[in-house]
Design an enzyme around this catalytic site. Sequence first.
Site, PDB file in Angstrom:
ATOM      1  N   GLY A   1     -53.269  86.177-121.575  1.00 32.28           N
ATOM      2  CA  GLY A   1     -53.303  87.596-121.216  1.00 32.28           C
ATOM      3  C   GLY A   1     -52.388  87.850-120.039  1.00 32.28           C
ATOM      4  N   SER A   2     -52.692  88.893-119.282  1.00 38.00           N
ATOM      5  CA  SER A   2     -51.791  89.298-118.199  1.00 38.00           C
ATOM      6  C   SER A   2     -51.998  88.432-116.954  1.00 38.00           C
ATOM      7  CB  SER A   2     -52.065  90.760-117.853  1.00 38.00           C
ATOM      8  OG  SER A   2     -53.387  90.885-117.392  1.00 38.00           O
TER       9      SER A   2
ATOM     10  N   ALA B   1     -52.431  89.537-113.955  1.00 34.08           N
ATOM     11  CA  ALA B   1     -53.486  90.106-113.106  1.00 34.08           C
ATOM     12  C   ALA B   1     -54.856  89.587-113.547  1.00 34.08           C
ATOM     13  CB  ALA B   1     -53.440  91.620-113.192  1.00 34.08           C
ATOM     14  N   THR B   2     -55.115  89.603-114.854  1.00 34.47           N
ATOM     15  CA  THR B   2     -56.415  89.120-115.331  1.00 34.47           C
ATOM     16  C   THR B   2     -56.498  87.603-115.170  1.00 34.47           C
ATOM     17  OG1 THR B   2     -56.355  90.906-116.947  1.00 34.47           O
ATOM     18  CG2 THR B   2     -58.081  89.280-117.225  1.00 34.47           C
ATOM     19  N   GLY B   3     -55.383  86.916-115.371  1.00 40.08           N
ATOM     20  CA  GLY B   3     -55.364  85.455-115.212  1.00 40.08           C
ATOM     21  C   GLY B   3     -55.825  85.034-113.822  1.00 40.08           C
TER      22      GLY B   3
ATOM     23  N   GLU C   1     -52.200  81.207-120.065  1.00 42.40           N
ATOM     24  CA  GLU C   1     -50.902  81.560-120.663  1.00 42.40           C
ATOM     25  C   GLU C   1     -50.706  83.032-120.349  1.00 42.40           C
ATOM     26  OE1 GLU C   1     -48.874  79.501-122.179  1.00 42.40           O
ATOM     27  OE2 GLU C   1     -50.205  77.774-122.261  1.00 42.40           O
TER      28      GLU C   1
ATOM     29  N   CYS D   1     -45.173  87.792-125.282  1.00 40.39           N
ATOM     30  CA  CYS D   1     -45.039  87.242-123.927  1.00 40.39           C
ATOM     31  C   CYS D   1     -43.650  86.680-123.711  1.00 40.39           C
ATOM     32  CB  CYS D   1     -46.102  86.180-123.693  1.00 40.39           C
ATOM     33  SG  CYS D   1     -46.146  84.919-124.962  1.00 40.39           S
TER      34      CYS D   1
HETATM   35  P1  NAD Z   1     -55.257  91.392-120.482  1.00 36.09           P
HETATM   36  O1  NAD Z   1     -55.120  90.397-119.391  1.00 36.09           O
HETATM   37  O2  NAD Z   1     -55.528  92.798-120.118  1.00 36.09           O
HETATM   38  O3  NAD Z   1     -56.413  90.971-121.497  1.00 36.09           O
HETATM   39  C1  NAD Z   1     -56.451  89.705-122.110  1.00 36.09           C
HETATM   40  C2  NAD Z   1     -57.883  89.359-122.445  1.00 36.09           C
HETATM   41  O4  NAD Z   1     -58.622  89.195-121.233  1.00 36.09           O
HETATM   42  C3  NAD Z   1     -58.636  90.415-123.253  1.00 36.09           C
HETATM   43  O5  NAD Z   1     -59.471  89.764-124.193  1.00 36.09           O
HETATM   44  C4  NAD Z   1     -59.479  91.107-122.191  1.00 36.09           C
HETATM   45  O6  NAD Z   1     -60.635  91.731-122.703  1.00 36.09           O
HETATM   46  C5  NAD Z   1     -59.843  89.927-121.320  1.00 36.09           C
HETATM   47  N1  NAD Z   1     -60.288  90.280-119.961  1.00 36.09           N
HETATM   48  C6  NAD Z   1     -60.189  91.470-119.307  1.00 36.09           C
HETATM   49  N2  NAD Z   1     -60.716  91.358-118.063  1.00 36.09           N
HETATM   50  C7  NAD Z   1     -61.153  90.092-117.933  1.00 36.09           C
HETATM   51  C8  NAD Z   1     -61.763  89.349-116.878  1.00 36.09           C
HETATM   52  N3  NAD Z   1     -62.026  89.910-115.687  1.00 36.09           N
HETATM   53  N4  NAD Z   1     -62.065  88.051-117.091  1.00 36.09           N
HETATM   54  C9  NAD Z   1     -61.782  87.460-118.269  1.00 36.09           C
HETATM   55  N5  NAD Z   1     -61.207  88.092-119.308  1.00 36.09           N
HETATM   56  C10 NAD Z   1     -60.892  89.395-119.135  1.00 36.09           C
HETATM   57  O7  NAD Z   1     -53.911  91.248-121.341  1.00 36.09           O
HETATM   58  P2  NAD Z   1     -53.457  92.127-122.568  1.00 36.09           P
HETATM   59  O8  NAD Z   1     -53.012  93.439-122.021  1.00 36.09           O
HETATM   60  O9  NAD Z   1     -54.502  92.074-123.624  1.00 36.09           O
HETATM   61  O10 NAD Z   1     -52.181  91.286-123.104  1.00 36.09           O
HETATM   62  C11 NAD Z   1     -50.888  91.485-122.646  1.00 36.09           C
HETATM   63  C12 NAD Z   1     -50.509  90.408-121.646  1.00 36.09           C
HETATM   64  O11 NAD Z   1     -50.706  89.112-122.223  1.00 36.09           O
HETATM   65  C13 NAD Z   1     -49.024  90.444-121.272  1.00 36.09           C
HETATM   66  O12 NAD Z   1     -48.878  90.273-119.889  1.00 36.09           O
HETATM   67  C14 NAD Z   1     -48.438  89.253-122.032  1.00 36.09           C
HETATM   68  O13 NAD Z   1     -47.237  88.755-121.484  1.00 36.09           O
HETATM   69  C15 NAD Z   1     -49.561  88.288-121.990  1.00 36.09           C
HETATM   70  N6  NAD Z   1     -49.427  87.280-123.048  1.00 36.09           N
HETATM   71  C16 NAD Z   1     -49.112  85.996-122.703  1.00 36.09           C
HETATM   72  C17 NAD Z   1     -48.934  85.027-123.685  1.00 36.09           C
HETATM   73  C18 NAD Z   1     -48.563  83.605-123.320  1.00 36.09           C
HETATM   74  O14 NAD Z   1     -48.697  82.722-124.166  1.00 36.09           O
HETATM   75  N7  NAD Z   1     -48.108  83.346-122.124  1.00 36.09           N
HETATM   76  C19 NAD Z   1     -49.112  85.370-125.031  1.00 36.09           C
HETATM   77  C20 NAD Z   1     -49.434  86.688-125.358  1.00 36.09           C
HETATM   78  C21 NAD Z   1     -49.603  87.634-124.346  1.00 36.09           C
END
Ligand code: NAD
Length: 469
Positions: free
Chosen positions: A219-220, A222-224, A241, A275
Amino acid sequence: MENFQLLINGKLTPGASSMDVINPANGQVIAECPRADENQLNAAVAAAKAAFPAWSMLDIGDRRQKLMAIADGLEAKTGQFASLLTAEQGKPIKEATEEIIGASMMMRALASMELPEKVVMDDESGKFIEHRSPLGVVAAITPWNMPVTLLAIKMTSALLTGNTVVAKPAPTTPLTSLLFAEMADAHLPPGVFNIITDRNDLGTALTRHPDVAKISFTGSCATGKKVMESGSQSLKRVTLELGGNDAAIVLDDVDPRDVAAKLFAGAMFNCGQICLATKRAYVPASIYDEVCDELARMANETRVGDGSQPDTEMGPVQNKMQFEKVKDLIESAKAEGTIIAGGETMDGPGYFIRPTIVRDVDEDARIVKEEQFGPVLPVLRYDDLEDAIARANDTHYGLGGTVWTSDATRGAEVARQIHTGICWVNAHLAVHPAVSVGGAKQSGHGTELGAEGLEEFTQRHIVYVAKQG
Ligand code: NAD
């Protein structure tokens, strides 16, 4: 409408409440989706914990067989999965079909892998043998851009190595994950694979849960960061990731039209929501105008529309929040550079943004510095290659990158200087299940795929056996 349910302890379970899932191409509700509460989350973790001892003791060959059956099940239902994926995610049906077939192939490739014991040292006094033991319950958290592929990778890696799973998809694309769980359940003992859904409100509870041993998160950034903080409470193993701001560096020895087509595909595939998409391009001054013109031509000719229509080449942005974010970045770009194609949304209820090319833009513009994660490509001019490499590296992101040249040796020299987890020369998105990859800098932590990716789902366990006198 189909009836979607959670999977907890081998039982299809209605949510504590429900939420609507929207088709981003027309704003219509496609399904009512179950929404779990914290009690259901706890029940899913408890089920995974209870299932762990027996599952981890199974021979890896038995676990592999079940995963292969699930991969077959996914492939057999390609049509059903692909239409649902297009409906909830927005991508063109051809790309959705490729995602399902690709995910089943990835599952088979990962499930075929072995983690054999290794003799690390063997001398006159004794032998050090390395084993790989499973960790326990894995939380698999996925985003909305490639929901099936990312779930398939996490689930296969975790289960093959003997762990059990609680999966949590993104709230805007939960349906294919729920369908996947329903299909997989027929092949697995209860509790081995569970799925819960939320409205972005259960992530902290899941990643803090004392009975979760490992978090596999995509995910993003910020959430990571939040995930890492929650996981620190019990020092969980964490693989992240995250986002990227990948640069494409074009060398001065390429054919401008040919390279423009490659840059365009790299930036616009999946509506730019990858990503590892090309998020900025550095082009030498000698061919800058020609490359920009060709990119604009391709952008103007792209057929943007509902992904369920067979001639659609680019679908909508996946959700309203992302749509607003990309629109805001495009608004900034209007003052930061010159928009030569796109830059506008399309009429109608869908989240459509035409492919947008921005030229004559400075390095410190928002559209260059921030991950746009949408159909926008800023094109930057350079005179000196060393300077372009330095600019490409001047970011806290470090996911991927590309170099385009007619001289592969020169390209590899440039690629070695790009500070990312992967950098391709004359290729993009070449990913192999046997090659582990992960982000550098703030783009990630740890790796997925390959032997090293599988090892991250295990504890290294050394057994030392002394040799008798
Ligand atoms: P996001 O971080 O908003 O959400 C990702 C997941 O995290 C969702 O399931 C969400 O519900 C969950 N989430 C939200 N808050 C959380 C918390 N506090 N604790 C744990 N989990 C929580 O990301 P997104 O907007 O769904 O996806 C887009 C982002 O993902 C982009 O930045 C993209 O570059 C990245 N991405 C990275 C890869 C990679 O392999 N590096 C692959 C695909 C997407």
